[in-house]
Design a protein around this motif. Structure first.
Motif, PDB file in Angstrom:
ATOM      1  N   VAL A 490       0.861  -1.187   0.000  1.00  0.00           N
ATOM      2  CA  VAL A 490       0.000   0.000   0.000  1.00  0.00           C
ATOM      3  C   VAL A 490       0.898   1.237   0.000  1.00  0.00           C
ATOM      4  O   VAL A 490       1.776   1.376   0.854  1.00  0.00           O
ATOM      5  CB  VAL A 490      -0.932   0.009   1.225  1.00  0.00           C
ATOM      6  CG1 VAL A 490      -1.730   1.305   1.266  1.00  0.00           C
ATOM      7  CG2 VAL A 490      -1.871  -1.190   1.184  1.00  0.00           C
ATOM      8  N   PHE A 522      -3.619   7.264  -0.408  1.00  0.00           N
ATOM      9  CA  PHE A 522      -3.106   5.901  -0.319  1.00  0.00           C
ATOM     10  C   PHE A 522      -3.459   5.155  -1.599  1.00  0.00           C
ATOM     11  O   PHE A 522      -4.517   5.373  -2.193  1.00  0.00           O
ATOM     12  CB  PHE A 522      -3.697   5.171   0.887  1.00  0.00           C
ATOM     13  CG  PHE A 522      -3.323   5.781   2.206  1.00  0.00           C
ATOM     14  CD1 PHE A 522      -2.129   5.431   2.827  1.00  0.00           C
ATOM     15  CD2 PHE A 522      -4.144   6.712   2.818  1.00  0.00           C
ATOM     16  CE1 PHE A 522      -1.776   6.004   4.041  1.00  0.00           C
ATOM     17  CE2 PHE A 522      -3.800   7.284   4.037  1.00  0.00           C
ATOM     18  CZ  PHE A 522      -2.615   6.926   4.641  1.00  0.00           C
ATOM     19  N   VAL A 524      -3.862   1.270  -3.137  1.00  0.00           N
ATOM     20  CA  VAL A 524      -4.001  -0.143  -2.769  1.00  0.00           C
ATOM     21  C   VAL A 524      -3.933  -0.985  -4.034  1.00  0.00           C
ATOM     22  O   VAL A 524      -4.793  -0.837  -4.923  1.00  0.00           O
ATOM     23  CB  VAL A 524      -5.330  -0.397  -2.033  1.00  0.00           C
ATOM     24  CG1 VAL A 524      -5.439  -1.865  -1.625  1.00  0.00           C
ATOM     25  CG2 VAL A 524      -5.442   0.508  -0.814  1.00  0.00           C
ATOM     26  N   THR A 531      -4.210  -0.444  -9.585  1.00  0.00           N
ATOM     27  CA  THR A 531      -4.103   0.177  -8.266  1.00  0.00           C
ATOM     28  C   THR A 531      -5.273   1.131  -8.068  1.00  0.00           C
ATOM     29  O   THR A 531      -5.623   1.893  -8.971  1.00  0.00           O
ATOM     30  CB  THR A 531      -2.784   0.955  -8.134  1.00  0.00           C
ATOM     31  OG1 THR A 531      -1.683   0.068  -8.363  1.00  0.00           O
ATOM     32  CG2 THR A 531      -2.644   1.540  -6.732  1.00  0.00           C
TER      33      THR A 531
END
Length: 764
Positions: A490, A522, A524, A531
């Motif tokens: 992450v 962020f 992930v 992503t």
């Protein structure tokens, strides 16, 4: 006793002659050594001498041991003279040290940087602080000549000057007369029938030169480049049916004045063969149909060596997916020369199944080991998996930290079911400087600057700063990205920025918009290529009144105040499989992002989508497409905030128009952007005239279409602006440089034109 001492001194064993020959007339009777003394040392430690002697105090001395001692001391390379004298029972070792190299300098060297030459000499053992040796100096001269020959400077002369200085030291000066480089005068290909000589010479990176040869150096002979060109020639024939093509000989002739080079390549084409059939033999693990789907050799088509290699590679990789790291695959041809047909039998033996014992990483002198290892999807103590190893290599390559990545499989001695993976990388600079600029009568010269480090301190983290000094747009922004904020991959991105903008006006006012903010985002990873991003930020925007302030900004200030606050929430998705982020030639990039502000002073939704696609047509030509869509809408009965509008025109959108001037305008004439945006770009990259096949310097043509629309405006494609033009793309030492001259082909009254632009570090 005195007579004995004199007699033994008269029989001194001296120099290399004594080391090489045993002269019995000068022999010394064996005796027990009571003491050993060393004389003549200046910088060498006495322990170095004592450690090299084959005897110690208390041992018996013989002539053989004396000869061995002299050979050992000379072998150290520290002394130019060594003598042994015997005084009673005391052995005296007398040495004369070689002078030490105090400095190495080069005079007349223009082709090479002095540090590069010093590095070449360092590799053969000649550097500051090392003992001087004439033989080593001679080797240094030869090495320097070799370096110049590699640059086609065959007439280069090197003269060494040795200057003694205090404390038994010397300075070395290599005086170099470089002369003019030898240039390729002619390239001849003899024996070709199926293809013209011009077509075949077009495959070569080496050529006879052009007006850009000063940059490409394509007319300078290099054995490595010639070998690469010969391989291109061989592949060209083998991929077009000429199974028995061969290069018989290659002659490189240089003129007596060492200025002109002629290259002659003699070839035998052979006949053209067509594939008549393909069959499988061997052990395919009961998966014959799956392996057949991997066959790229096509019956009825001309023989193609690339298809054969791809097929065997596919088979080996597929065996590797099941742990068979040592599988052997052979494409055995059966040639019918009467009918010019060839049939292939694919023989396969999976051998034994193996698992990976250890993964070794080397070459990452700056980058931390964990930065490489965390990209690996093949794990230690797991079954060997070729797909995971290939994926691991691609992930390491996409980091952008290395210019070479090699993964080799090594057997483990005594363990036939185990292998080690050895990853070797060659690092490249990861810091970059980016510049952009545009010139117009309104904005004059606007400059953009950014500096970034993609691998800060070898940690794999990104640090960057952006500065824009445009007359009407000033920006300073700091960005930090930690791609592995958590061990699961992450990422975390922190942005801090301040922007001060003004209108794009010929008689522009003196008002401004000042935005200060920060955000935390962020990322992930949901797959190896996808992503999802999410985050939040906080912004403070101040409208600073002044002359010619747009009415739209006054309306916004009347509703939300001259100082407003927003807390935008963001979410996005990206997929990137391009071969390079700086200068891609193949692959696609997709980005989808959304931003929402549901409370504070601004209430809105804002989204955008970008799609890029790079298609290589062949070795020389590449087509690139880019499309961007933007959409925004106000919430709660409020209009879309004018401060969040999209802009178009200029660098990164529709070239040929001034930066950010397309779309709606205020009653004052100021460009205020819009809530909807559309941009389409197309580019065709071609070799730059005179640069041959050099992909670092290319010419491109482009066609741009786009516009922005206000929230209440109809999406009228008849209002799209368009431009076309040509430009130059150069992979410069500080980043990709792009120069473009644009001509609007669809424009309307009042549009502001900007025909010349350049930028460093971005595409489109």
């Amino acid at each position: 006793m005195k007579n004995r001492i004199k007699r033994l001194r008269a029989r001194t064993v001296t120099g290399m002659v004594a080391a090489a020959f045993a002269v019995h007339a000068w022999a010394v009777d064996p005796f027990t050594v009571r003491d050993i003394r060393v004389e003549g040392l200046q910088r060498v430690e006495p322990g170095t001498v004592f450690a090299s002697l084959p005897f110690r105090v208390g041992d018996q001395y013989t002539d053989d041991k004396g000869s061995s001692a002299i050979r050992a001391l000379f072998g150290l390379g520290l002394f130019k003279d060594v003598r042994l004298e015997v005084s009673g029972d005391v052995l005296v070792v007398i040495v004369e040290e070689r002078p030490t190299v105090a400095g190495v300098d080069f005079a007349g060297a223009r082709e090479f940087d002095q540090e590069a030459l010093k590095k070449a000499l360092r590799e053969i053992g000649l550097t500051e602080g090392r003992p001087y040796d004439q033989a080593l100096a001679d080797r240094a001269e030869q090495e320097l000549r070799r370096q110049y020959i590699n640059r086609s400077l065959y007439g280069a002369e090197v003269v060494t000057t040795v200057t003694p200085i205090e404390r038994n030291r010397v300075n070395l000066t290599f005086t170099i007369t470089e002369g003019d480089p030898a240039r390729i005068k002619d390239i001849r290909i003899v024996g070709n029938k199926a293809f013209s000589e011009g077509t075949l010479k077009g495959l070569f990176d080496l050529d006879t030169g052009g007006w850009l040869s000063w940059y490409t150096k394509s007319d300078r002979y290099s054995r490595a480049k010639l070998n690469a060109d010969l391989e291109s020639l061989r592949s060209y024939y083998l991929n077009r049916g000429f199974l028995e093509f061969r290069i018989d000989s290659t002659q490189v002739a240089i003129s007596p004045d060492k200025q002109d080079i002629t290259i002659t390549v003699n070839v035998t084409e052979g006949e053209r063969f067509v594939v008549s059939g393909v069959k499988l033999e061997g052990n395919f693990l009961g998966r014959e149909e799956e392996f057949k789907s991997l066959v790229r050799i096509r019956a009825g088509e001309p023989y193609n060596a690339e298809q054969v290699a791809e097929t065997t590679r596919n088979f080996s990789d597929y065996f590797g997916n099941f742990g068979y790291a040592f599988a052997t695959v052979e494409a055995r041809p059966e040639i019918d020369r009467e009918k010019n047909l060839v049939a292939f039998t694919l023989l396969a033996e999976p051998s034994r199944r193996a698992y990976v014992r250890r993964i070794n990483v080397s070459g990452n002198n700056r980058t931390r080991d964990e930065v490489v290892r965390r990209e690996f999807r093949q794990f230690e103590s797991s079954w060997y998996d070729a797909d995971k190893i290939k994926l691991s290599r691609d992930r390491i390559d996409r980091l952008g930290f290395f210019k070479e990545i090699n993964i080799e499989t090594a057997d483990v001695p005594g363990a036939p079911d185990q292998v080690d993976l050895n990853i070797s990388v060659v690092e490249k600079p990861t810091g970059s400087l980016q510049l952009s600029a545009g010139f117009s009568s309104a904005e004059k010269l606007g400059l953009g600057f950014s500096i970034k480090q993609e691998n800060a301190f070898g940690s794999g983290q990104y640090l960057g700063v952006e500065l824009n000094t445009s007359k009407y747009n000033r920006t300073i922004a700091f960005t930090s990205v930690d791609p592995y904020f958590t061990p699961d991959g992450v990422s975390r991105t922190v942005d801090v920025y301040h922007r001060n903008s003004r209108p794009y006006e010929e008689q522009g006012g003196n008002y401004s918009l000042a935005t200060t903010g920060a955000s935390l985002r962020f990322g992930v990873p949901f797959s190896e290529f996808d992503t999802v991003y999410f985050g939040a930020g906080a912004e403070r925007t101040e409208i600073r009144p002044g002359t010619n302030i747009p009415a739209a900004y006054l309306a916004y200030a009347a509703r939300a105040g001259y100082t407003s606050y927003n807390v935008p929430l963001t979410i996005g998705w990206s997929r990137d499989d391009r071969d390079s982020a700086i200068a891609p030639n193949r692959g696609r990039l997709q980005r989808l992002s959304g931003e929402a502000s549901l409370f504070a002073d601004g209430r809105y939704l804002r989204g955008s989508y970008q799609y890029q696609h790079y298609i290589p047509l062949n070795k020389q030509f590449t087509v690139a497409f880019n499309g961007e869509l933007g959409w925004g809408k106000g919430l709660g009965g409020r209009p879309f905030p004018v401060l969040k509008n999209f802009y178009s025109g200029g660098l990164g959108s529709v070239r040929g128009f001034e930066q950010g001037t397309l779309g709606p305008r205020d009653v004052t004439g100021a460009s205020i952007g819009g809530s909807r945006k559309i941009t389409l770009n197309g580019e065709l990259f071609t070799p730059f005239p005179g640069a041959g096949n050099d992909r670092t310097l290319r010419l491109f043509g482009f066609f741009d279409v786009g516009n922005v629309y206000g929230e209440n405006e109809k999406l009228d494609f008849g209002q799209l602006r368009a431009s076309t033009g040509v430009g130059i793309s150069w992979i410069s030492p500080i980043g990709p440089l792009r120069l473009a001259i644009a001509q609007p082909v669809r424009k309307f009254a009042g549009d502001r034109i900007q025909r010349f632009q350049f930028q460093i570090g971005t595409a489109f």
